[in-house]
Enzyme design. Structure first.
Site, PDB file in Angstrom:
ATOM      1  N   LYS A  21      -4.959  -5.639 -91.643  1.00 34.98           N
ATOM      2  CA  LYS A  21      -5.593  -4.563 -90.885  1.00 34.98           C
ATOM      3  C   LYS A  21      -7.112  -4.650 -90.936  1.00 34.98           C
ATOM      4  O   LYS A  21      -7.778  -4.577 -89.909  1.00 34.98           O
ATOM      5  CB  LYS A  21      -5.158  -3.194 -91.425  1.00 34.98           C
ATOM      6  CG  LYS A  21      -3.685  -2.884 -91.216  1.00 34.98           C
ATOM      7  CD  LYS A  21      -3.340  -1.465 -91.662  1.00 34.98           C
ATOM      8  CE  LYS A  21      -3.537  -1.206 -93.127  1.00 34.98           C
ATOM      9  NZ  LYS A  21      -2.645  -1.989 -93.993  1.00 34.98           N
ATOM     10  N   GLU A  89      -8.819   2.380 -92.711  1.00 39.29           N
ATOM     11  CA  GLU A  89      -8.164   3.314 -93.645  1.00 39.29           C
ATOM     12  C   GLU A  89      -8.042   4.708 -93.039  1.00 39.29           C
ATOM     13  O   GLU A  89      -8.188   5.724 -93.730  1.00 39.29           O
ATOM     14  CB  GLU A  89      -8.931   3.379 -94.978  1.00 39.29           C
ATOM     15  CG  GLU A  89      -9.256   2.027 -95.598  1.00 39.29           C
ATOM     16  CD  GLU A  89      -8.045   1.308 -96.175  1.00 39.29           C
ATOM     17  OE1 GLU A  89      -6.899   1.787 -96.013  1.00 39.29           O
ATOM     18  OE2 GLU A  89      -8.251   0.238 -96.797  1.00 39.29           O
TER      19      GLU A  89
END
Ligand code: ZN
Length: 203
Positions: A21, A89
């Protein structure tokens, strides 16, 4: 520039730990920057412990730490002519902050690319991730060859304390640091449900 005429989008890229990610977030930032677009990179609880986005493969970029009371609309509008925002995040952002991201898209024409975990160690959605699923224009599951010890695709994060999987506790506990007794391990759904960590010692 045709990019200025199309509608802005809120995109959510999600996947378990180690699925790339943060790497993709930084690649996307690089690509947009090369097109002359102005971006802002945000994060919360990055693995570095500082205001940076860092990836497991060693690249990093400075970032703004999203604190609980930070207004993301005010933050972004305080900078000159931002075209897009990278939110790493994002699972840890508050529901209100996710809604502020939608406002940036809808009211200010700013693209938002959010990255994060979907679910916590119990396999329950983080509130911020749930709001992203509800509001995002596009949702994309990232699956960059993260495998359970059994070889099946890794889908869920297990919290491991003292060599055993735990199913109760605070939703957000930072692990995998030198000072934390908590670590996380990616498992397939079957082994997340049975709590079987395989033969690994966690190293
Ligand atoms: Zn498995």
């Amino acid at each position: 520039m045709p990019t200025a005429r199309r509608g802005a989008l809120l995109k959510f890229y999600f996947g378990p730990m180690d699925c790339g990610k943060s790497t993709l977030a930084l690649q996307l930032n690089y690509n947009h920057g090369r097109q002359g677009r102005r971006g802002l990179v945000l994060t919360k609880h990055d693995r570095s412990g500082g205001a940076r986005v860092t990836s497991r493969i060693g690249i990093g970029h400075e970032a703004i730490e999203v604190t609980d009371d930070l207004d993301l609309v005010k933050l972004v509008l305080s900078r000159p002519a931002i075209d897009y925002v990278i939110c790493d995040e994002a699972c840890f952002y508050s529901v209100r902050q996710i809604e502020q991201l939608a406002d940036l898209v809808d009211e200010h024409g700013i693209d938002v690319y959010a990255f994060g975990l979907a679910s916590d160690f119990r396999s329950v959605l983080f509130p911020g991730a749930q709001r992203l699923f509800e509001l995002a224009d596009e949702v994309c599951r990232l699956q960059v060859e993260v495998l359970c010890w059994c070889g099946r695709p890794g889908l869920l994060n297990a919290r491991v304390v003292g060599g055993a999987m735990v199913r109760t506790g605070e939703q957000v506990v930072i692990g995998d640091t030198d000072v934390s007794p908590v670590r996380y391990q990616v498992l397939c759904r079957r082994h997340h449900r049975t709590g079987d960590l395989g033969d690994q010692t966690g190293q």
